[in-house]
Scaffold this active site. Structure first.
Site, PDB file in Angstrom:
ATOM      1  N   ARG A  85      36.440  30.239  42.488  1.00  0.00           N
ATOM      2  CA  ARG A  85      35.836  30.306  41.096  1.00  0.00           C
ATOM      3  C   ARG A  85      36.733  29.583  40.015  1.00  0.00           C
ATOM      4  O   ARG A  85      36.529  29.585  38.887  1.00  0.00           O
ATOM      5  CB  ARG A  85      35.478  31.696  40.743  1.00  0.00           C
ATOM      6  CG  ARG A  85      34.114  31.895  41.641  1.00  0.00           C
ATOM      7  CD  ARG A  85      34.142  33.489  41.641  1.00  0.00           C
ATOM      8  NE  ARG A  85      35.385  34.360  42.298  1.00  0.00           N
ATOM      9  CZ  ARG A  85      35.547  35.722  42.067  1.00  0.00           C
ATOM     10  NH1 ARG A  85      34.901  36.365  41.698  1.00  0.00           N
ATOM     11  NH2 ARG A  85      36.731  36.116  42.625  1.00  0.00           N
ATOM     12  N   ASP A 137      41.111  31.042  44.774  1.00  0.00           N
ATOM     13  CA  ASP A 137      39.929  31.428  44.388  1.00  0.00           C
ATOM     14  C   ASP A 137      39.047  30.093  44.062  1.00  0.00           C
ATOM     15  O   ASP A 137      39.291  29.502  43.079  1.00  0.00           O
ATOM     16  CB  ASP A 137      40.058  32.307  43.436  1.00  0.00           C
ATOM     17  CG  ASP A 137      38.722  33.315  43.262  1.00  0.00           C
ATOM     18  OD1 ASP A 137      37.584  32.646  43.010  1.00  0.00           O
ATOM     19  OD2 ASP A 137      38.577  34.253  43.325  1.00  0.00           O
ATOM     20  N   CYS A 144      41.747  39.147  40.560  1.00  0.00           N
ATOM     21  CA  CYS A 144      42.185  38.205  41.597  1.00  0.00           C
ATOM     22  C   CYS A 144      42.015  39.336  42.953  1.00  0.00           C
ATOM     23  O   CYS A 144      42.938  40.374  42.839  1.00  0.00           O
ATOM     24  CB  CYS A 144      43.598  37.858  41.402  1.00  0.00           C
ATOM     25  SG  CYS A 144      44.209  36.811  42.555  1.00  0.00           S
ATOM     26  N   HIS A 199      44.186  34.546  37.576  1.00  0.00           N
ATOM     27  CA  HIS A 199      42.718  35.087  36.849  1.00  0.00           C
ATOM     28  C   HIS A 199      42.294  36.410  37.018  1.00  0.00           C
ATOM     29  O   HIS A 199      42.972  37.201  37.891  1.00  0.00           O
ATOM     30  CB  HIS A 199      41.727  34.191  37.658  1.00  0.00           C
ATOM     31  CG  HIS A 199      41.596  34.233  39.198  1.00  0.00           C
ATOM     32  ND1 HIS A 199      40.614  35.296  39.478  1.00  0.00           N
ATOM     33  CD2 HIS A 199      42.091  34.190  40.447  1.00  0.00           C
ATOM     34  CE1 HIS A 199      40.601  35.420  40.948  1.00  0.00           C
ATOM     35  NE2 HIS A 199      41.736  34.561  41.417  1.00  0.00           N
ATOM     36  N   CYS A 243      45.451  29.960  41.738  1.00  0.00           N
ATOM     37  CA  CYS A 243      44.631  30.760  42.850  1.00  0.00           C
ATOM     38  C   CYS A 243      43.821  29.898  43.537  1.00  0.00           C
ATOM     39  O   CYS A 243      43.221  29.155  43.307  1.00  0.00           O
ATOM     40  CB  CYS A 243      44.153  31.856  42.287  1.00  0.00           C
ATOM     41  SG  CYS A 243      43.656  33.029  43.784  1.00  0.00           S
TER      42      CYS A 243
HETATM   43 CO    CO Z   1      42.809  35.098  43.093  1.00  0.00          CO
END
Ligand code: CO
Length: 210
Positions: A46, A44, A101, A98, A42
């Protein structure tokens, strides 16, 4: 100092530290990369592939998009996949989602997000396929986490449906496919699904003239 200038400063310090540690580090990586892993994760911020797996530059070939999707018409993903499998000859492909999400969360709503609707549609399709299993969970967060896990599994299956992967399975008995989910709350990766090279899938999706 402007906020982005800190990145450049940190970069200088990082490069210097690498050379101090291993004077040959950049020379070795300059002309060749031979990663054993393709990471589909992803976007993302993090979930940085290298950092959470303790891997160095050169070790993982990375593709990231919203909700770690393997969409069979995505030219970007397919180009990365073909290059990783046929040129780099990676041994493993990891789809890493994750918990928590935002992409999957958005797909579970009925909001109109504009352009991104088209991307989220692919996740809604996964929700539809597994609707019964997901909807019997009463707590919202657990429902989300279940869809996140099932989405990772479906994306691994999507990899197995490509002629790129099936051809490599037939000719080279690789890559092995892995579905993982990362926990934002504890930094730990949970393996949830795996496909050995050569695993048979729904015959509808198997090519017989590769
Ligand atoms: Co995500």
């Amino acid at each position: 100092m402007k906020i982005y200038e800190k990145l450049l400063l940190e970069n200088k310090a990082w490069a210097a530290e690498k050379v101090l540690d291993d004077p040959d580090f950049f020379h070795r990586l300059e002309h060749i990369q031979s990663p054993e892993f393709l990471w589909i994760g992803c976007s993302d911020s993090r979930v940085p592939a290298n950092e959470i797996t303790g891997t160095q530059p050169g070790e993982i070939f990375v593709h990231r998009n919203i909700a770690n999707m393997v969409v069979h018409t995505d030219l970007n993903l397919l180009s990365v996949l073909q290059y990783a499998v046929e040129v780099l000859k990676v041994k493993h492909i990891i789809v890493c989602g994750h918990y928590g999400c935002g992409g999957v969360k958005a797909a579970m709503t009925n909001h109109n997000f504009g352009i991104i609707n088209k991307w989220l549609r692919n996740i809604k399709d996964v929700y539809r396929i597994h609707r019964e299993e997901i909807n019997q969970i009463s707590e919202e967060e657990l429902r989300l986490n279940k869809l996140i896990e099932l989405n990772v599994k479906e994306q691994v299956l999507n990899l197995a449906k490509t002629s790129i992967v099936q051809k490599a399975w037939q000719n080279d008995h690789r890559p092995h496919l892995h579905g993982w989910v990362y926990g934002l709350n504890n930094g730990l990766i949970k393996p949830i699904f795996e496909m050995e090279a050569g695993t048979h899938i729904d015959p509808i999706y198997e090519f017989d003239d590769l």
